[in-house]
Design a protein around this motif. Sequence first.
Motif, PDB file in Angstrom:
ATOM      1  N   GLU A   4       0.847  -1.198   0.000  1.00 51.58           N
ATOM      2  CA  GLU A   4       0.000   0.000   0.000  1.00 51.58           C
ATOM      3  C   GLU A   4       0.880   1.245   0.000  1.00 51.58           C
ATOM      4  O   GLU A   4       1.879   1.325   0.718  1.00 51.58           O
ATOM      5  N   GLY A   5       0.513   2.230  -0.826  1.00 49.64           N
ATOM      6  CA  GLY A   5       1.260   3.473  -0.892  1.00 49.64           C
ATOM      7  C   GLY A   5       2.266   3.548  -2.028  1.00 49.64           C
ATOM      8  O   GLY A   5       2.737   4.641  -2.373  1.00 49.64           O
ATOM      9  N   ARG A  39      -6.574   8.629  -8.734  1.00 48.67           N
ATOM     10  CA  ARG A  39      -5.150   8.264  -8.641  1.00 48.67           C
ATOM     11  C   ARG A  39      -4.685   7.433  -9.848  1.00 48.67           C
ATOM     12  O   ARG A  39      -3.534   7.014  -9.895  1.00 48.67           O
ATOM     13  N   LEU A  40      -5.551   7.231 -10.813  1.00 49.54           N
ATOM     14  CA  LEU A  40      -5.202   6.439 -11.982  1.00 49.54           C
ATOM     15  C   LEU A  40      -4.976   7.362 -13.180  1.00 49.54           C
ATOM     16  O   LEU A  40      -5.785   8.254 -13.448  1.00 49.54           O
ATOM     17  N   ASP A  98      -0.210   1.183 -28.182  1.00 45.18           N
ATOM     18  CA  ASP A  98       0.046   0.774 -26.818  1.00 45.18           C
ATOM     19  C   ASP A  98      -0.605   1.750 -25.851  1.00 45.18           C
ATOM     20  O   ASP A  98      -0.974   2.877 -26.218  1.00 45.18           O
ATOM     21  N   SER A  99      -0.700   1.312 -24.620  1.00 50.31           N
ATOM     22  CA  SER A  99      -1.296   2.142 -23.576  1.00 50.31           C
ATOM     23  C   SER A  99      -0.684   1.763 -22.240  1.00 50.31           C
ATOM     24  O   SER A  99      -0.158   0.651 -22.072  1.00 50.31           O
ATOM     25  N   SER A 100      -0.738   2.700 -21.312  1.00 49.98           N
ATOM     26  CA  SER A 100      -0.255   2.416 -19.964  1.00 49.98           C
ATOM     27  C   SER A 100      -1.255   2.916 -18.947  1.00 49.98           C
ATOM     28  O   SER A 100      -2.028   3.838 -19.205  1.00 49.98           O
ATOM     29  N   LEU A 101      -1.204   2.265 -17.791  1.00 47.00           N
ATOM     30  CA  LEU A 101      -2.032   2.649 -16.649  1.00 47.00           C
ATOM     31  C   LEU A 101      -1.094   2.831 -15.468  1.00 47.00           C
ATOM     32  O   LEU A 101      -0.385   1.901 -15.083  1.00 47.00           O
ATOM     33  N   HIS A 102      -1.079   4.032 -14.914  1.00 52.65           N
ATOM     34  CA  HIS A 102      -0.235   4.337 -13.761  1.00 52.65           C
ATOM     35  C   HIS A 102      -1.134   4.589 -12.565  1.00 52.65           C
ATOM     36  O   HIS A 102      -2.096   5.356 -12.655  1.00 52.65           O
ATOM     37  N   GLY A 159      -7.997  -1.303  -2.121  1.00 53.72           N
ATOM     38  CA  GLY A 159      -9.171  -1.288  -2.979  1.00 53.72           C
ATOM     39  C   GLY A 159      -8.844  -1.293  -4.461  1.00 53.72           C
ATOM     40  O   GLY A 159      -9.726  -1.511  -5.296  1.00 53.72           O
ATOM     41  N   ASP A 160      -7.571  -1.086  -4.818  1.00 52.48           N
ATOM     42  CA  ASP A 160      -7.154  -1.146  -6.224  1.00 52.48           C
ATOM     43  C   ASP A 160      -6.899  -2.588  -6.666  1.00 52.48           C
ATOM     44  O   ASP A 160      -6.683  -2.836  -7.854  1.00 52.48           O
TER      45      ASP A 160
END
Lengths: 115, 111
Positions: free
Chosen positions: B15-16, B60-61, B71-75, B82-83
Amino acid sequence: DAGITQSPRHKVTETGTPVTLRCHQTENHRYMYWYRQDPGHGLRLIHYSYGVKDTDKGEVSDGYSVSRSKTEDFLLTLESATSSQTSVYFCAISESTRSSTDTQYFGPGTRLTVL
Amino acid sequence: TQLLEQSPQFLSIQEGENLTVYCNSSSVFSSLQWYRQEPGEGPVLLVTVVTGGEVKKLKRLTFQFGDARKDSSLHITAAQPGDTGLYLCAGQGTSYDKVIFGPGTSLSVIP
């Protein structure tokens, strides 16, 4: 949440028996889809429907058939279940206007085990 | 045949922490979507990106579509329990093509 239900939610059956899974929607969406989800493969399209009595095959359609006699119901049938069809099955719906990105809404899934 | 690859396949973090997951293809897509799937449930759409280089934020996404639309990214910043879930990318070649899904990244955020 889109109104999509699947039944049954869990089923255990034996090899060689027929199995029918039901998807019911209350959104009046034109398109309905059946996917299977297996570890490492993501979601793979089995069959889809673009209207009442209008259906077409997806990438993994062998051993499966579908029917759609009403807008709200889409049935997936395994005529003679095999162990390779053990999977989690998801139904999805979309409006799919063809002029915009197809956003799909998924049901809660049916976990099928074929012994 | 269009294919989508996702990496990493599994990710376990505290977490964090921050993390990035990737969705790649050799094909061009008119749009890419990210879905999150929690255990025992169906996937739920998080975002759709349609323009090369597009960046979208959802709390936060942060989602980015590559300039070449392959292409794609998810940060995720400061991940929370909960993620936790399976993150699936999905693409359409054109609006007339069926959506294809990647195999997913399974994220576990440990409290």
